[in-house]
Design a protein around this motif. Structure first.
Motif, short mmCIF file in Angstrom:
data_model
loop_
_atom_site.label_atom_id
_atom_site.label_comp_id
_atom_site.label_asym_id
_atom_site.label_seq_id
_atom_site.Cartn_x
_atom_site.Cartn_y
_atom_site.Cartn_z
N PRO A 135 0.82 -1.21 0.00
CA PRO A 135 0.00 0.00 0.00
C PRO A 135 0.85 1.27 0.00
O PRO A 135 1.91 1.32 0.64
N LEU A 136 0.38 2.26 -0.73
CA LEU A 136 0.99 3.59 -0.75
C LEU A 136 0.12 4.51 0.09
O LEU A 136 -1.08 4.63 -0.16
N GLN A 137 0.72 5.13 1.09
CA GLN A 137 -0.03 6.02 1.98
C GLN A 137 0.44 7.46 1.77
O GLN A 137 1.63 7.75 1.86
N VAL A 138 -0.53 8.34 1.49
CA VAL A 138 -0.23 9.73 1.16
C VAL A 138 -0.96 10.66 2.12
O VAL A 138 -2.10 10.40 2.51
N GLN A 139 -0.30 11.74 2.51
CA GLN A 139 -0.89 12.70 3.44
C GLN A 139 -0.33 14.10 3.15
O GLN A 139 0.82 14.24 2.71
N VAL A 140 -1.14 15.10 3.41
CA VAL A 140 -0.68 16.49 3.36
C VAL A 140 -0.47 16.95 4.79
O VAL A 140 -1.41 16.95 5.60
N THR A 141 0.76 17.30 5.12
CA THR A 141 1.10 17.64 6.50
C THR A 141 1.51 19.10 6.61
O THR A 141 1.90 19.74 5.64
N ARG A 142 1.46 19.60 7.84
CA ARG A 142 1.88 20.98 8.10
C ARG A 142 3.39 21.03 8.32
O ARG A 142 4.01 20.05 8.70
N PHE B 147 -3.62 4.04 -1.17
CA PHE B 147 -3.74 3.50 -2.52
C PHE B 147 -3.23 2.06 -2.50
O PHE B 147 -2.10 1.80 -2.05
N GLY B 148 -4.05 1.14 -2.98
CA GLY B 148 -3.66 -0.26 -2.99
C GLY B 148 -2.85 -0.61 -4.22
O GLY B 148 -3.29 -0.38 -5.35
N LEU B 149 -1.65 -1.17 -4.02
CA LEU B 149 -0.78 -1.59 -5.12
C LEU B 149 -0.30 -3.01 -4.84
O LEU B 149 -0.18 -3.42 -3.69
N ARG B 150 0.00 -3.74 -5.91
CA ARG B 150 0.55 -5.09 -5.76
C ARG B 150 1.72 -5.25 -6.73
O ARG B 150 1.65 -4.84 -7.87
N THR B 151 2.79 -5.83 -6.24
CA THR B 151 3.95 -6.08 -7.08
C THR B 151 3.66 -7.20 -8.06
O THR B 151 2.95 -8.16 -7.74
N THR B 152 4.24 -7.09 -9.24
CA THR B 152 4.06 -8.13 -10.27
C THR B 152 5.42 -8.50 -10.86
O THR B 152 6.08 -9.40 -10.36
N ALA B 153 5.84 -7.82 -11.89
CA ALA B 153 7.10 -8.16 -12.56
C ALA B 153 8.30 -7.70 -11.76
O ALA B 153 8.29 -6.61 -11.17
N PRO B 154 9.36 -8.50 -11.71
CA PRO B 154 10.60 -8.08 -11.03
C PRO B 154 11.20 -6.86 -11.72
O PRO B 154 10.99 -6.61 -12.90
N GLY B 155 11.95 -6.11 -10.95
CA GLY B 155 12.61 -4.92 -11.48
C GLY B 155 12.46 -3.74 -10.54
O GLY B 155 11.86 -3.84 -9.46
N LEU B 156 13.03 -2.61 -10.95
CA LEU B 156 12.94 -1.37 -10.18
C LEU B 156 11.83 -0.52 -10.77
O LEU B 156 11.87 -0.15 -11.95
N HIS B 157 10.83 -0.20 -9.96
CA HIS B 157 9.66 0.52 -10.44
C HIS B 157 9.54 1.86 -9.71
O HIS B 157 9.75 1.94 -8.49
N THR B 158 9.18 2.89 -10.46
CA THR B 158 9.02 4.23 -9.90
C THR B 158 7.54 4.56 -9.76
O THR B 158 6.76 4.37 -10.70
#
Length: 560
Positions: A94-101, A154-165
């Motif tokens: 999972p990717l966790q995003v927040q707007v902080t002060r 945001f829900g994400l799942r890894t699939t193919a090996p490698g470096l992903h941005t």
């Protein structure tokens, strides 16, 4: 600077063509420019994202400049994200995003804006090629005064090996606010490992009324995703180019436009009319074949409210400035770039609203066209004595040192630029100068505190080549380094048109105090009717359309 293109000139070569200084006439007040006429609706099926509308545009001044409603200073904010930096295939990350002060210790904080009592609603959009999305990659978050926002997952799942941005971007209305990136390494038989918190400054939470962003992304499968972001947030539209990529078609277009520029004005009225008709047909065909139907429909739904268009993402997919919107009974006011201020953004580029022009330097190496000195002299006269003159630079080492040490103000190139399949190159007094020479500045962010304006008035100075996992060219390198804005050309241009464009642009930006978007629009309009010459469409502008020049002790009038 290879402005003038003769019959013998070809892409990737330079010539010693001479040209005469062309004094532009005073550009009349913007009685039209920014706000297009109303057009008929594209239909009831808007294809909008479930989140719906994001507020109101607010008032617009007579010259088309939007009035930003929130102007009271407030506390700074940051966009933060957390993502595992390593995981095996098939693992949910999972990717966790927040707007902080808080201002934090990274980035260059600019003026903040008051967050209204009801909060500021932002759109958070995620681009994660190579990972499987387990839900929507776009969500809204509300920033309330005096506290951090909720965490968006945001829900994400890894699939193919490698470096992903993974790239996270924040928008308010159609205005891009900030972005950050994180990388995850996917390897078999490795344990999952959390990554550090990533953060980027949200330099402002305000939005520019009428600004629309077209985000164009390329997925791991080669398909492009088009998404129009305005007050209405539309869903992304997937689009696959029939030829796989647009490189070949793009080069054919540029070659034709180079020949058109070379022949402009040499024939009679019939030839000029044919050149204009051919250019228009080229723009209409690009609009019809390179932009998805749904995005074209969305554009017409927004057209009567758009005051500027920002293209963010894959710039080489389509030569955006050449688009001519035309769909059955719907037609705008010509080419998109003569109708609206059209600017571009590259990934990692900061949103800069002020361009401090307290000093200027001019790059004119040996072998530049003799008239380049006349161009620089006119620019010096335009800037006046309030702007410190750092002289004319001829050596690569001096230019490199200036950039690495944080060049401020204006850096204006008036020279030849050779562009081939290997990229761009300027021959200086002490050797070749090319975009690779900006790598240190790009990685160190050498220009992030000064945000200079870079005007590269040379042949195909906005050209780019592929370089491993990124693109390499003058524009992306200068902007990654922190430049506030960049102006260049897509193909060889005529000298008289190029000089008039530059003079009109600086007149509008510096003397008349117009925005970057409006100044570039006026400059295009000043040279669009010159014997079928397409030079006015060759210029590309990177930056915020609402950015303005700031001069020391200058009485800059913004009156019409």
């Amino acid at each position: 600077m290879e402005h003038h293109v003769g019959d013998a000139a070809v892409a990737g070569t330079t010539s010693d063509n001479r040209y005469e200084w062309a004094h532009s006439s005073e550009v009349p007040p913007d009685t039209h420019t920014a706000v297009p006429p109303a057009v008929s609706s594209g239909g009831a099926d808007s294809g909008t994202w479930p989140s719906g509308s994001l507020g109101s545009y607010g008032p617009v001044l007579p010259d088309g400049r939007g009035v930003v409603p929130e102007t009271e200073p407030g506390e700074p904010h940051r966009l933060t994200a957390e993502l595992a930096e390593q995981a095996p295939p098939g693992r949910e990350v999972p990717l966790q995003v927040q707007v902080t002060r808080g201002a934090g210790d990274a980035g260059a904080a600019l003026r903040e804006f008051h967050v209204p009592a009801e909060g500021a609603r932002l759109v958070i959009a995620v681009h994660a090629p190579g990972l499987l999305a387990l839900g929507d990659l776009q969500q809204e978050v509300t920033v309330m005064p005096g506290r951090d926002s909720d965490v968006v997952r945001f829900g994400l799942r890894t699939t193919a090996p490698g470096l992903h941005t993974v790239t996270v971007r924040a928008f308010r209305g159609g205005t891009f606010l900030s972005e950050l990136r994180a990388q995850i390494s996917v390897q078999a038989d490795t344990p999952a490992r959390d990554g550090p918190t990533r953060s980027a400054p949200l330099t402002t939470l305000a939005f520019d009324p009428g600004e629309v962003t077209l985000q164009v992304l390329k997925g791991s499968d080669g398909a492009h995703s088009f998404q129009l972001l305005s007050e209405t947030t539309y869903a992304p539209e997937s689009f696959r180019l029939l030829a796989g990529n647009a490189h070949g078609a793009r080069e054919l277009i540029y070659d034709e436009l180079r020949r058109t520029a070379a022949a402009a004005g040499s024939g009679g009225g019939a030839d000029q009319a044919h050149a204009h008709r051919r250019l228009r047909n080229l723009g209409v065909q690009l609009w019809a074949s390179a932009v998805p139907d749904a995005v074209r429909r969305q554009f017409w739904e927004e057209a009567d409210r758009i005051t500027s268009l920002t293209v963010l993402g894959e710039h080489d997919a389509v030569p955006w400035e050449l688009l001519y919107p035309r769909d059955r009974d719907q037609e705008g006011d010509g080419f998109l770039a003569e109708w609206l201020p059209v600017v571009r953004r590259v990934f990692g580029q900061e949103r800069v609203r002020e361009l401090p022009l307290h000093r200027a330097a001019f790059v004119v190496p040996p072998g530049s066209p003799p008239e380049a000195e006349r161009e620089v002299a006119a620019l010096r006269n335009r800037l006046g004595q309030a702007v410190a003159d750092f002289g004319t630079l001829t050596q690569r080492s001096v230019v490199s040192d200036l950039i690495d040490q944080g060049a401020a103000g204006l850096l204006h190139f008036a020279c030849h630029n050779t562009f081939t399949s290997s990229g761009s190159r300027v021959t200086m007094a002490d050797g070749s100068f090319d975009p690779l020479d900006l790598a240190y500045a790009a990685q160190s962010g050498a220009l992030r505190t000064t945000h200079p304006l870079i005007f590269f008035n040379a042949c195909r100075s906005a050209g780019e080549i592929d370089w491993f996992a990124t693109s390499l060219g003058w524009a992306p390198q200068f902007l990654r380094a922190g430049a506030g804005a960049f102006i260049g050309t897509l193909w060889p241009v005529r000298s008289d048109s190029a000089l008039t464009f530059a003079d009109t642009f600086y007149n509008q930006l510096v003397t008349r105090g117009r925005t970057l978007g409006q100044a570039s629009l006026q400059a295009r309009q000043a040279i669009r009717n010159q014997g079928g010459d397409p030079t006015w469409l060759a210029y590309v502008v990177y930056g915020s359309p609402a950015a303005r020049a700031v001069l020391p002790q200058a009485d800059v009038s913004t009156a019409d």
